[in-house]
Motif scaffolding. Structure first.
Motif, PDB file in Angstrom:
ATOM      1  N   GLN A  13     -86.579  40.098  46.506  1.00 22.53           N
ATOM      2  CA  GLN A  13     -87.793  39.395  46.934  1.00 22.53           C
ATOM      3  C   GLN A  13     -88.317  38.510  45.809  1.00 22.53           C
ATOM      4  O   GLN A  13     -88.069  38.762  44.620  1.00 22.53           O
ATOM      5  CB  GLN A  13     -88.862  40.406  47.333  1.00 22.53           C
ATOM      6  CG  GLN A  13     -88.593  41.078  48.672  1.00 22.53           C
ATOM      7  CD  GLN A  13     -89.789  41.879  49.154  1.00 22.53           C
ATOM      8  OE1 GLN A  13     -90.537  42.425  48.352  1.00 22.53           O
ATOM      9  NE2 GLN A  13     -89.962  41.956  50.458  1.00 22.53           N
ATOM     10  N   ALA A  14     -89.044  37.493  46.195  1.00 20.90           N
ATOM     11  CA  ALA A  14     -89.664  36.611  45.205  1.00 20.90           C
ATOM     12  C   ALA A  14     -90.514  37.434  44.238  1.00 20.90           C
ATOM     13  O   ALA A  14     -91.228  38.357  44.656  1.00 20.90           O
ATOM     14  CB  ALA A  14     -90.526  35.566  45.907  1.00 20.90           C
ATOM     15  N   LYS A  87     -87.662  33.073  42.139  1.00 16.89           N
ATOM     16  CA  LYS A  87     -88.268  32.235  43.169  1.00 16.89           C
ATOM     17  C   LYS A  87     -87.226  31.926  44.239  1.00 16.89           C
ATOM     18  O   LYS A  87     -86.009  31.938  43.953  1.00 16.89           O
ATOM     19  CB  LYS A  87     -88.754  30.923  42.559  1.00 16.89           C
ATOM     20  CG  LYS A  87     -89.694  31.085  41.384  1.00 16.89           C
ATOM     21  CD  LYS A  87     -90.014  29.732  40.766  1.00 16.89           C
ATOM     22  CE  LYS A  87     -90.929  29.872  39.556  1.00 16.89           C
ATOM     23  NZ  LYS A  87     -91.229  28.554  38.948  1.00 16.89           N
ATOM     24  N   PRO A  88     -87.656  31.614  45.452  1.00 13.20           N
ATOM     25  CA  PRO A  88     -86.680  31.254  46.493  1.00 13.20           C
ATOM     26  C   PRO A  88     -85.765  30.108  46.066  1.00 13.20           C
ATOM     27  O   PRO A  88     -84.583  30.091  46.450  1.00 13.20           O
ATOM     28  CB  PRO A  88     -87.576  30.852  47.674  1.00 13.20           C
ATOM     29  CG  PRO A  88     -88.804  31.671  47.489  1.00 13.20           C
ATOM     30  CD  PRO A  88     -89.023  31.731  46.007  1.00 13.20           C
ATOM     31  N   GLU A  89     -86.274  29.201  45.267  1.00 11.53           N
ATOM     32  CA  GLU A  89     -85.444  28.075  44.820  1.00 11.53           C
ATOM     33  C   GLU A  89     -84.381  28.470  43.797  1.00 11.53           C
ATOM     34  O   GLU A  89     -83.541  27.651  43.419  1.00 11.53           O
ATOM     35  CB  GLU A  89     -86.306  26.938  44.261  1.00 11.53           C
ATOM     36  CG  GLU A  89     -87.301  27.364  43.206  1.00 11.53           C
ATOM     37  CD  GLU A  89     -88.699  27.596  43.796  1.00 11.53           C
ATOM     38  OE1 GLU A  89     -88.794  28.228  44.877  1.00 11.53           O
ATOM     39  OE2 GLU A  89     -89.681  27.159  43.158  1.00 11.53           O
ATOM     40  N   THR A  91     -82.237  30.671  44.619  1.00 11.06           N
ATOM     41  CA  THR A  91     -81.131  31.069  45.485  1.00 11.06           C
ATOM     42  C   THR A  91     -79.931  30.151  45.274  1.00 11.06           C
ATOM     43  O   THR A  91     -80.053  28.929  45.384  1.00 11.06           O
ATOM     44  CB  THR A  91     -81.561  31.051  46.961  1.00 11.06           C
ATOM     45  OG1 THR A  91     -82.569  32.049  47.159  1.00 11.06           O
ATOM     46  CG2 THR A  91     -80.384  31.321  47.883  1.00 11.06           C
ATOM     47  N   THR A 121     -79.704  35.703  46.206  1.00  9.35           N
ATOM     48  CA  THR A 121     -80.574  35.250  47.271  1.00  9.35           C
ATOM     49  C   THR A 121     -81.976  35.807  47.033  1.00  9.35           C
ATOM     50  O   THR A 121     -82.142  37.016  46.879  1.00  9.35           O
ATOM     51  CB  THR A 121     -80.070  35.710  48.649  1.00  9.35           C
ATOM     52  OG1 THR A 121     -78.736  35.234  48.844  1.00  9.35           O
ATOM     53  CG2 THR A 121     -80.969  35.173  49.754  1.00  9.35           C
ATOM     54  N   VAL A 122     -82.956  34.904  46.982  1.00  8.36           N
ATOM     55  CA  VAL A 122     -84.341  35.297  46.744  1.00  8.36           C
ATOM     56  C   VAL A 122     -85.136  34.993  48.006  1.00  8.36           C
ATOM     57  O   VAL A 122     -85.233  33.834  48.416  1.00  8.36           O
ATOM     58  CB  VAL A 122     -84.933  34.557  45.543  1.00  8.36           C
ATOM     59  CG1 VAL A 122     -86.354  35.066  45.259  1.00  8.36           C
ATOM     60  CG2 VAL A 122     -84.048  34.723  44.310  1.00  8.36           C
ATOM     61  N   SER A 123     -85.696  36.019  48.609  1.00 13.41           N
ATOM     62  CA  SER A 123     -86.465  35.838  49.832  1.00 13.41           C
ATOM     63  C   SER A 123     -87.938  35.647  49.509  1.00 13.41           C
ATOM     64  O   SER A 123     -88.453  36.208  48.542  1.00 13.41           O
ATOM     65  CB  SER A 123     -86.280  37.040  50.751  1.00 13.41           C
ATOM     66  OG  SER A 123     -86.775  38.205  50.137  1.00 13.41           O
ATOM     67  N   SER A 124     -88.599  34.890  50.372  1.00 15.34           N
ATOM     68  CA  SER A 124     -90.026  34.599  50.137  1.00 15.34           C
ATOM     69  C   SER A 124     -90.913  35.635  50.806  1.00 15.34           C
ATOM     70  O   SER A 124     -90.472  36.442  51.598  1.00 15.34           O
ATOM     71  CB  SER A 124     -90.365  33.209  50.644  1.00 15.34           C
ATOM     72  OG  SER A 124     -90.016  33.085  52.004  1.00 15.34           O
TER      73      SER A 124
END
Length: 124
Positions: A13-14, A87-89, A91, A121-124
């Motif tokens: 997770q973020a 951060k999601p970015e 990913t 992979t970073v989820s928001s």
């Protein structure tokens, strides 16, 4: 024949953290650069961080400075990338690379061996 094997990727997770590892074998890495790059879906492979095997000098992309830390364990021939405050970015597929020319390298052409990549992979 240089072999680089990455591990440690996954889903987080973020705000979370991951540590990537890159086990290197096949030659004496001496005073050259080791690096981490990443490639988001549909985009080019970009520089993340680099470290000199011998003296430990480091250099980071602006986008990860203060959040990511590259380090090495010479005895284990392993390079690490500690990633915090993800951060999601962030990913992307993360690649480890070994250089045989320069002490520090931020460009793709500064490296002549690559690992297979590990997905982060970073989820928001």
């Amino acid at each position: 024949q240089v072999q680089l094997v990455e591990s440690g990727g996954g889903l987080v997770q973020a705000g979370g953290s991951l540590r990537l590892s890159c086990a290197a074998s096949g030659r004496t890495f001496s005073s050259y650069a080791m690096g981490w790059f990443r490639q988001p879906p549909g985009k080019e492979r970009d520089f993340v961080a680099t470290i000199n095997w011998s003296d430990g000098r480091t250099y980071y992309a602006d986008s990860v400075k203060g959040r990511f830390t590259i380090s090495r364990d010479n005895a284990k021939n392993t390079v690490y990338l500690q990633m915090n405050s993800l951060k999601p970015e962030d990913t992307a597929v993360y690649y480890c690379a070994a250089g045989g020319r320069d002490p520090i390298a931020t460009m793709l052409f500064g490296y002549d061996a690559w690992g297979q990549g590990t997905q982060v992979t970073v989820s928001s």
